[in-house]
Design a protein around this motif. Structure first.
Motif, PDB file in Angstrom:
ATOM      1  N   UNK A 260      95.351  11.690 -26.509  1.00 15.31           N
ATOM      2  CA  UNK A 260      94.340  11.662 -27.577  1.00 15.31           C
ATOM      3  C   UNK A 260      94.550  12.822 -28.548  1.00 15.31           C
ATOM      4  N   UNK A 261      94.275  12.564 -29.820  1.00 15.69           N
ATOM      5  CA  UNK A 261      94.239  13.618 -30.835  1.00 15.69           C
ATOM      6  C   UNK A 261      92.844  14.219 -30.841  1.00 15.69           C
ATOM      7  N   UNK A 262      92.766  15.554 -30.885  1.00 17.37           N
ATOM      8  CA  UNK A 262      91.472  16.236 -30.934  1.00 17.37           C
ATOM      9  C   UNK A 262      91.444  17.184 -32.124  1.00 17.37           C
ATOM     10  N   UNK A 263      90.237  17.410 -32.628  1.00 15.42           N
ATOM     11  CA  UNK A 263      90.035  18.321 -33.752  1.00 15.42           C
ATOM     12  C   UNK A 263      89.281  19.555 -33.273  1.00 15.42           C
ATOM     13  N   UNK A 264      89.559  20.682 -33.892  1.00 16.45           N
ATOM     14  CA  UNK A 264      88.859  21.921 -33.563  1.00 16.45           C
ATOM     15  C   UNK A 264      87.354  21.700 -33.573  1.00 16.45           C
ATOM     16  N   UNK A 265      86.679  22.155 -32.517  1.00 18.49           N
ATOM     17  CA  UNK A 265      85.231  22.014 -32.414  1.00 18.49           C
ATOM     18  C   UNK A 265      84.762  20.733 -31.754  1.00 18.49           C
ATOM     19  N   UNK A 266      85.701  19.839 -31.429  1.00 17.08           N
ATOM     20  CA  UNK A 266      85.342  18.556 -30.808  1.00 17.08           C
ATOM     21  C   UNK A 266      84.961  18.750 -29.342  1.00 17.08           C
ATOM     22  N   UNK A 267      83.896  18.066 -28.901  1.00 22.99           N
ATOM     23  CA  UNK A 267      83.532  18.065 -27.478  1.00 22.99           C
ATOM     24  C   UNK A 267      84.574  17.273 -26.702  1.00 22.99           C
ATOM     25  N   UNK A 268      85.059  17.841 -25.581  1.00 20.86           N
ATOM     26  CA  UNK A 268      86.065  17.146 -24.778  1.00 20.86           C
ATOM     27  C   UNK A 268      85.599  16.886 -23.347  1.00 20.86           C
ATOM     28  N   UNK A 269      84.656  17.690 -22.867  1.00 24.26           N
ATOM     29  CA  UNK A 269      84.132  17.548 -21.504  1.00 24.26           C
ATOM     30  C   UNK A 269      82.649  17.906 -21.545  1.00 24.26           C
ATOM     31  N   UNK A 270      81.857  17.231 -20.713  1.00 23.42           N
ATOM     32  CA  UNK A 270      80.457  17.603 -20.528  1.00 23.42           C
ATOM     33  C   UNK A 270      80.304  18.049 -19.071  1.00 23.42           C
ATOM     34  N   UNK A 271      79.874  19.303 -18.887  1.00 26.83           N
ATOM     35  CA  UNK A 271      79.581  19.801 -17.552  1.00 26.83           C
ATOM     36  C   UNK A 271      78.085  19.672 -17.294  1.00 26.83           C
ATOM     37  N   UNK A 272      77.731  19.526 -16.027  1.00 25.74           N
ATOM     38  CA  UNK A 272      76.319  19.504 -15.639  1.00 25.74           C
ATOM     39  C   UNK A 272      76.113  20.690 -14.701  1.00 25.74           C
ATOM     40  N   UNK A 273      75.175  21.542 -15.100  1.00 29.40           N
ATOM     41  CA  UNK A 273      74.874  22.708 -14.281  1.00 29.40           C
ATOM     42  C   UNK A 273      73.387  23.017 -14.419  1.00 29.40           C
TER      43      UNK A 273
ATOM     44  N   UNK B  24      97.061  17.583 -29.644  1.00 32.91           N
ATOM     45  CA  UNK B  24      97.157  16.420 -28.765  1.00 32.91           C
ATOM     46  C   UNK B  24      96.860  16.847 -27.333  1.00 32.91           C
ATOM     47  N   UNK B  25      96.035  16.058 -26.643  1.00 34.55           N
ATOM     48  CA  UNK B  25      95.733  16.346 -25.233  1.00 34.55           C
ATOM     49  C   UNK B  25      97.001  16.086 -24.426  1.00 34.55           C
ATOM     50  N   UNK B  26      97.529  17.146 -23.806  1.00 30.98           N
ATOM     51  CA  UNK B  26      98.742  17.027 -22.993  1.00 30.98           C
ATOM     52  C   UNK B  26      98.417  16.689 -21.544  1.00 30.98           C
ATOM     53  N   UNK B  27      97.306  17.254 -21.048  1.00 36.23           N
ATOM     54  CA  UNK B  27      96.987  17.083 -19.637  1.00 36.23           C
ATOM     55  C   UNK B  27      95.488  17.230 -19.422  1.00 36.23           C
ATOM     56  N   UNK B  28      94.930  16.349 -18.594  1.00 35.98           N
ATOM     57  CA  UNK B  28      93.530  16.447 -18.172  1.00 35.98           C
ATOM     58  C   UNK B  28      93.570  16.826 -16.695  1.00 35.98           C
ATOM     59  N   UNK B  29      93.070  18.008 -16.373  1.00 34.27           N
ATOM     60  CA  UNK B  29      93.201  18.570 -15.028  1.00 34.27           C
ATOM     61  C   UNK B  29      92.041  18.235 -14.098  1.00 34.27           C
ATOM     62  N   UNK B  30      91.023  17.553 -14.617  1.00 35.79           N
ATOM     63  CA  UNK B  30      89.818  17.295 -13.828  1.00 35.79           C
ATOM     64  C   UNK B  30      89.439  15.822 -13.921  1.00 35.79           C
ATOM     65  N   UNK B  31      88.559  15.408 -13.031  1.00 33.94           N
ATOM     66  CA  UNK B  31      88.015  14.051 -13.033  1.00 33.94           C
ATOM     67  C   UNK B  31      86.496  14.139 -13.042  1.00 33.94           C
ATOM     68  N   UNK B  32      85.856  13.090 -13.527  1.00 35.09           N
ATOM     69  CA  UNK B  32      84.400  13.043 -13.486  1.00 35.09           C
ATOM     70  C   UNK B  32      83.940  13.173 -12.037  1.00 35.09           C
ATOM     71  N   UNK B  33      82.931  14.006 -11.818  1.00 35.34           N
ATOM     72  CA  UNK B  33      82.409  14.237 -10.474  1.00 35.34           C
ATOM     73  C   UNK B  33      82.979  15.476  -9.802  1.00 35.34           C
ATOM     74  N   UNK B  34      84.083  16.018 -10.332  1.00 32.98           N
ATOM     75  CA  UNK B  34      84.664  17.235  -9.756  1.00 32.98           C
ATOM     76  C   UNK B  34      83.737  18.424  -9.951  1.00 32.98           C
ATOM     77  N   UNK B  35      83.786  19.377  -9.025  1.00 32.30           N
ATOM     78  CA  UNK B  35      83.101  20.659  -9.198  1.00 32.30           C
ATOM     79  C   UNK B  35      84.124  21.650  -9.733  1.00 32.30           C
ATOM     80  N   UNK B  36      83.765  22.405 -10.763  1.00 34.85           N
ATOM     81  CA  UNK B  36      84.651  23.425 -11.323  1.00 34.85           C
ATOM     82  C   UNK B  36      83.947  24.777 -11.324  1.00 34.85           C
TER      83      UNK B  36
END
Length: 70
Positions: free
Chosen positions: A21-34, A48-60
């Protein structure tokens, strides 16, 4: 290469981008819940997004790498 890091510990509620995916500066890419709050994580560079290191539901933890943008 820009590493998008978690701003705090929490669960990955939603991943808004995928590899290639192409992303622009300031764009939301992940939503965390805390603490029952949704925390948007934004990218600080356009590219360009090269790698997504997490999955939905993961704890970071704070400063974990979520996404790599190039």
């Amino acid at each position: 290469m820009e590493k998008v890091l978690a701003s705090m510990a929490g669960n990955v509620w939603k991943v808004l981008v995928k590899e290639g995916d192409q992303v622009e500066e300031g764009q939301d890419v992940v939503i965390l819940e805390s603490m029952k709050m949704e925390i948007p994580i934004t990218v600080e560079v356009s590219g360009t997004v090269q790698s997504v290191k997490i999955n939905e539901g993961d704890f970071v933890n704070e400063d974990d790498v979520l996404i790599i943008v190039e």
